[in-house]
Design a protein around this motif. Structure first.
Motif: not given
Length: 313
Positions: A168-184
């Motif tokens: 899920a993070l791989d898919a979301a980061e491809s759109e929102a960028g890696e910085k959006a989910f660092v805590r996760q």
């Protein structure tokens, strides 16, 4: 003339209030107390996260009760955060119920949004931020469920949930960028390291722990850095020489005490006591880890923490 030290209290502005709560929850002042009053579910959640990190469990639960009554993404965040408070003290079974609820709430929001983060960014930043929050909430719940399963010895279930979260993070980061989910990503690395430790794979545990440390260094949260080093110290216990693990755990203990992070101080003392600190431990020979552990446990109980016995996990 009266001494001017009797300074008049000035309530923080809305922007100051939010900044203070963010810094306490995910920044440079995790021990800040008292905290400003929260206005709205996001600030209630930030306040709860900060209070939980300080071991003020009753106060954190009171804030989360307000969050969980709001519905939507903050209700999911609230449920998974309350689950983490239970899990810290051994309540994996009860935590799994809340994490399951959080996952269902976030999952329904992911399904109803219907469009990708990138597409909704074109509509507006508010919609895009909401979608990022939904993915973050879903991943918080999935990682929490993985940790709940791990705490009950269900390593295969834990691994499956971690894989789903990573995808899920791989898919979301491809759109929102890696910085959006660092805590996760940090939380994913924590549980991945703990899962590897449970499986006896210390090499993989060190790799996951090192990743958590690397991410936390760039995240800016003292609490996440301290917790990541705690996980790394546990991963080092697989080495023939326990010295590096003990030295790092002692450093974690000192930093947790400095920033008044009582639950992390308790966990570090537990690790040090298990490794024999105070008996034959080099530079931590004079540290009475058992005394620190018991002191922290007393503080936690006094602040509303409820330790769960092994049979009730």
């Amino acid at each position: 003339m009266a001494h001017s030290d009797a300074r008049r209290y000035t309530a923080p502005t809305p922007s100051d209030r939010h900044a203070i709560l963010v810094a306490a929850a995910f920044g440079s002042s995790p021990g800040a107390h008292p905290l400003p009053e929260a206005h709205g579910p996001e600030q209630n959640w930030l306040r709860a996260v900060a209070l939980g990190g300080q071991g003020r469990y009753a106060a954190a639960r009171a804030e989360l009760a307000r969050v969980r009554g709001t519905g939507g993404v903050w209700s999911s965040f609230g449920a998974s955060t309350e689950a983490s408070l239970l899990r810290q003290l051994g309540g994996h079974r009860a935590a799994a119920v809340l994490d399951g609820r959080a996952l269902a709430e976030a999952g329904s929001l992911r399904t109803s949004s219907g469009s990708t983060i990138a597409a909704r960014r074109d509509v507006g930043t508010v919609a895009a931020r909401r979608d990022v929050d939904v993915v973050a909430a879903w991943c918080d719940a999935a990682t929490g469920l993985a940790a709940d399963a791990l705490g009950r010895g269900r390593l295969a279930v834990c691994g499956s949930l971690l894989d789903r979260c990573a995808a899920a993070l791989d898919a979301a980061e491809s759109e929102a960028g890696e910085k959006a989910f660092v805590r996760q990503r940090i939380r994913l690395a924590w549980v991945g390291a703990e899962s590897a430790l449970a499986a006896g794979d210390f090499t993989r545990a060190r790799s996951r722990a090192d990743r958590a440390v690397e991410l936390a260094d760039g995240f800016g949260s003292i609490r996440h850095s301290v917790k990541s080093d705690l996980v790394r110290s546990a991963s080092l216990t697989g080495l023939p020489d326990h010295g590096p693990a003990m030295d790092l755990a002692a450093d974690v203990l000192a930093r947790a005490e400095e920033h008044e992070l009582i639950p992390l101080q308790w966990a570090a003392a537990m690790l040090l006591d298990g490794l024999g600190a105070g008996r034959d431990a080099g530079r931590v020979r004079d540290l009475d880890a058992g005394r620190v552990r018991d002191f922290c446990a007393t503080v936690i109980k006094g602040r509303g923490g409820r330790f769960v016995t092994l049979s009730a996990c």
